[in-house]
Design a protein around this motif. Structure first.
Motif, PDB file in Angstrom:
ATOM      1  N   VAL A  41      76.570  -9.447 -25.170  1.00 17.99           N
ATOM      2  CA  VAL A  41      76.985  -9.296 -23.775  1.00 17.99           C
ATOM      3  C   VAL A  41      76.367 -10.445 -22.968  1.00 17.99           C
ATOM      4  N   THR A  42      77.215 -11.346 -22.515  1.00 17.96           N
ATOM      5  CA  THR A  42      76.757 -12.483 -21.713  1.00 17.96           C
ATOM      6  C   THR A  42      76.931 -12.142 -20.228  1.00 17.96           C
ATOM      7  N   PRO A  43      76.342 -12.938 -19.328  1.00 18.20           N
ATOM      8  CA  PRO A  43      76.555 -12.691 -17.891  1.00 18.20           C
ATOM      9  C   PRO A  43      78.035 -12.667 -17.521  1.00 18.20           C
ATOM     10  N   VAL A  44      78.851 -13.468 -18.187  1.00 20.25           N
ATOM     11  CA  VAL A  44      80.293 -13.507 -17.875  1.00 20.25           C
ATOM     12  C   VAL A  44      80.974 -12.182 -18.225  1.00 20.25           C
ATOM     13  N   LEU A  45      80.505 -11.529 -19.301  1.00 19.86           N
ATOM     14  CA  LEU A  45      81.151 -10.284 -19.770  1.00 19.86           C
ATOM     15  C   LEU A  45      80.555  -9.038 -19.120  1.00 19.86           C
ATOM     16  N   ARG A  46      79.407  -9.191 -18.477  1.00 26.60           N
ATOM     17  CA  ARG A  46      78.593  -8.038 -18.078  1.00 26.60           C
ATOM     18  C   ARG A  46      79.346  -7.034 -17.200  1.00 26.60           C
ATOM     19  N   ASP A  47      80.028  -7.493 -16.166  1.00 29.32           N
ATOM     20  CA  ASP A  47      80.710  -6.551 -15.257  1.00 29.32           C
ATOM     21  C   ASP A  47      81.786  -5.764 -15.989  1.00 29.32           C
ATOM     22  N   ALA A  48      82.510  -6.427 -16.891  1.00 30.69           N
ATOM     23  CA  ALA A  48      83.559  -5.726 -17.647  1.00 30.69           C
ATOM     24  C   ALA A  48      82.939  -4.676 -18.554  1.00 30.69           C
ATOM     25  N   VAL A  49      81.799  -4.988 -19.151  1.00 28.97           N
ATOM     26  CA  VAL A  49      81.117  -4.001 -20.009  1.00 28.97           C
ATOM     27  C   VAL A  49      80.665  -2.810 -19.171  1.00 28.97           C
ATOM     28  N   LEU A  50      80.121  -3.091 -17.991  1.00 32.66           N
ATOM     29  CA  LEU A  50      79.644  -1.997 -17.126  1.00 32.66           C
ATOM     30  C   LEU A  50      80.788  -1.095 -16.666  1.00 32.66           C
ATOM     31  N   GLY A  51      82.008  -1.593 -16.709  1.00 29.52           N
ATOM     32  CA  GLY A  51      83.169  -0.806 -16.273  1.00 29.52           C
ATOM     33  C   GLY A  51      83.791   0.041 -17.369  1.00 29.52           C
ATOM     34  N   LEU A  52      83.247  -0.017 -18.579  1.00 28.57           N
ATOM     35  CA  LEU A  52      83.839   0.753 -19.689  1.00 28.57           C
ATOM     36  C   LEU A  52      83.550   2.244 -19.539  1.00 28.57           C
ATOM     37  N   HIS A  53      84.565   3.079 -19.880  1.00 25.65           N
ATOM     38  CA  HIS A  53      84.397   4.541 -19.824  1.00 25.65           C
ATOM     39  C   HIS A  53      85.115   5.181 -20.993  1.00 25.65           C
ATOM     40  N   VAL A  54      84.468   6.159 -21.609  1.00 25.95           N
ATOM     41  CA  VAL A  54      85.150   6.950 -22.639  1.00 25.95           C
ATOM     42  C   VAL A  54      85.887   8.108 -21.951  1.00 25.95           C
ATOM     43  N   GLN A  55      86.551   8.957 -22.735  1.00 25.83           N
ATOM     44  CA  GLN A  55      87.233  10.112 -22.154  1.00 25.83           C
ATOM     45  C   GLN A  55      86.182  11.117 -21.675  1.00 25.83           C
ATOM     46  N   PRO A  56      86.472  11.860 -20.594  1.00 28.44           N
ATOM     47  CA  PRO A  56      85.451  12.769 -20.045  1.00 28.44           C
ATOM     48  C   PRO A  56      84.882  13.721 -21.098  1.00 28.44           C
ATOM     49  N   GLU A  57      85.738  14.204 -22.015  1.00 22.92           N
ATOM     50  CA  GLU A  57      85.244  15.155 -23.023  1.00 22.92           C
ATOM     51  C   GLU A  57      84.363  14.478 -24.079  1.00 22.92           C
ATOM     52  N   GLN A  58      84.289  13.135 -24.052  1.00 26.09           N
ATOM     53  CA  GLN A  58      83.424  12.406 -24.994  1.00 26.09           C
ATOM     54  C   GLN A  58      82.072  12.040 -24.377  1.00 26.09           C
ATOM     55  N   ASP A  59      81.877  12.410 -23.118  1.00 20.44           N
ATOM     56  CA  ASP A  59      80.646  12.013 -22.434  1.00 20.44           C
ATOM     57  C   ASP A  59      79.396  12.547 -23.128  1.00 20.44           C
ATOM     58  N   GLY A  60      79.536  13.679 -23.805  1.00 23.28           N
ATOM     59  CA  GLY A  60      78.377  14.228 -24.513  1.00 23.28           C
ATOM     60  C   GLY A  60      78.061  13.496 -25.805  1.00 23.28           C
ATOM     61  N   PHE A  61      79.009  12.664 -26.254  1.00 19.57           N
ATOM     62  CA  PHE A  61      78.823  11.972 -27.535  1.00 19.57           C
ATOM     63  C   PHE A  61      78.135  10.621 -27.394  1.00 19.57           C
ATOM     64  N   VAL A  62      78.259  10.024 -26.224  1.00 17.24           N
ATOM     65  CA  VAL A  62      77.805   8.638 -26.072  1.00 17.24           C
ATOM     66  C   VAL A  62      77.479   8.385 -24.597  1.00 17.24           C
ATOM     67  N   SER A  63      76.458   7.552 -24.369  1.00 16.56           N
ATOM     68  CA  SER A  63      76.123   7.196 -22.990  1.00 16.56           C
ATOM     69  C   SER A  63      76.931   5.971 -22.582  1.00 16.56           C
ATOM     70  N   PRO A  64      77.343   5.906 -21.307  1.00 20.33           N
ATOM     71  CA  PRO A  64      78.128   4.750 -20.859  1.00 20.33           C
ATOM     72  C   PRO A  64      77.242   3.510 -20.717  1.00 20.33           C
ATOM     73  N   PRO A  65      77.828   2.319 -20.892  1.00 23.62           N
ATOM     74  CA  PRO A  65      77.052   1.090 -20.699  1.00 23.62           C
ATOM     75  C   PRO A  65      76.405   1.034 -19.324  1.00 23.62           C
ATOM     76  N   ALA A  66      77.054   1.612 -18.313  1.00 21.76           N
ATOM     77  CA  ALA A  66      76.456   1.570 -16.970  1.00 21.76           C
ATOM     78  C   ALA A  66      75.063   2.201 -16.986  1.00 21.76           C
ATOM     79  N   ARG A  67      74.847   3.157 -17.895  1.00 21.70           N
ATOM     80  CA  ARG A  67      73.535   3.797 -17.968  1.00 21.70           C
ATOM     81  C   ARG A  67      72.593   3.082 -18.935  1.00 21.70           C
ATOM     82  N   THR A  68      73.133   2.501 -20.013  1.00 21.87           N
ATOM     83  CA  THR A  68      72.239   2.004 -21.069  1.00 21.87           C
ATOM     84  C   THR A  68      72.093   0.476 -21.124  1.00 21.87           C
TER      85      THR A  68
END
Ligand SMILES: CC(C)(COP(=O)(O)OP(=O)(O)OC[C@H]1O[C@@H](n2cnc3c(N)ncnc32)[C@H](O)[C@@H]1OP(=O)(O)O)[C@@H](O)C(=O)NCCC(=O)NCCS
Length: 164
Positions: A12-39
């Protein structure tokens, strides 16, 4: 015959960072994985963690972290020489098209370049996460038959894979 989609992985480079922070899984998958915005901010501070982006062409479609020591996953000294895989995920819009499997192949090829000395990789996956479990088993991971109870959403399988 159509060529397979062009998937690649890179740090993850500075150029890619905002796009990575915008990634989201399906709501029912939230218990399986933490979003990049958090980690991601944490991973960026940790010298033993490598935050990685999954790209389809120029589009960022997924994310994962490589831990230089799987001890950070299991807490066991015996796993110190293995790599750890955390947070492997595709954005909800890109799931269910076979791209996860192609991304896993790209991840493994990248590891052979970036960590040629590594012989083993570990991960944990929630017991209810059938899609991820199927993908990992299909790509050479083996269920250790040990359950890991450190997850925030119930028990997890501990899987390992030999690296060539
Ligand atoms: C896990 C994930 C990356 C898979 O990516 P994907 O592109 O959607 O998956 P694919 O289309 O490549 O399918 C992978 C396998 O799961 C299977 N699968 C897909 N959805 C499934 C479902 N709901 N139930 C059971 N199996 C399923 C597919 O049949 C395929 O199996 P096969 O290779 O044996 O045919 C994606 O679902 C994801 O990001 N999930 C949320 C984050 C997550 O849970 N990460 C794992 C953390 S350990």
């Amino acid at each position: 015959m159509t060529a397979p989609p062009s998937i690649r992985v890179c740090p993850v480079t500075p150029v890619l960072r905002d796009a990575v922070l915008g990634l989201h899984v399906q709501p029912e998958q939230d218990g399986f994985v933490s979003p990049p915005a958090r980690t991601l901010p944490d991973a960026e501070q940790c010298p033993d963690s490598e935050p990685m982006a999954i790209l389809l062409g120029d589009a960022v479609i997924g994310y994962y972290r490589i831990e230089r020591s799987a001890r950070s996953l299991t807490g066991r000294d015996a796993d110190a020489d293995a790599l750890g895989l955390r947070s492997f995920q595709l954005d909800a819009r890109w799931q269910g098209r076979g791209l996860g499997a192609i991304a896993m192949e790209a991840l493994l090829a990248d590891l052979a370049q970036r960590h040629p000395q590594a012989r083993r990789m570990l991960l944990t996956v929630n017991c209810a996460n059938t899609a991820a479990l199927a993908l990992y088993l299909r790509h050479g991971f083996i269920d250790s038959d040990e359950l890991y109870h450190g997850g925030r959403s119930g028990p997890q399988h501990l899987l390992w894979r030999a690296l060539p």
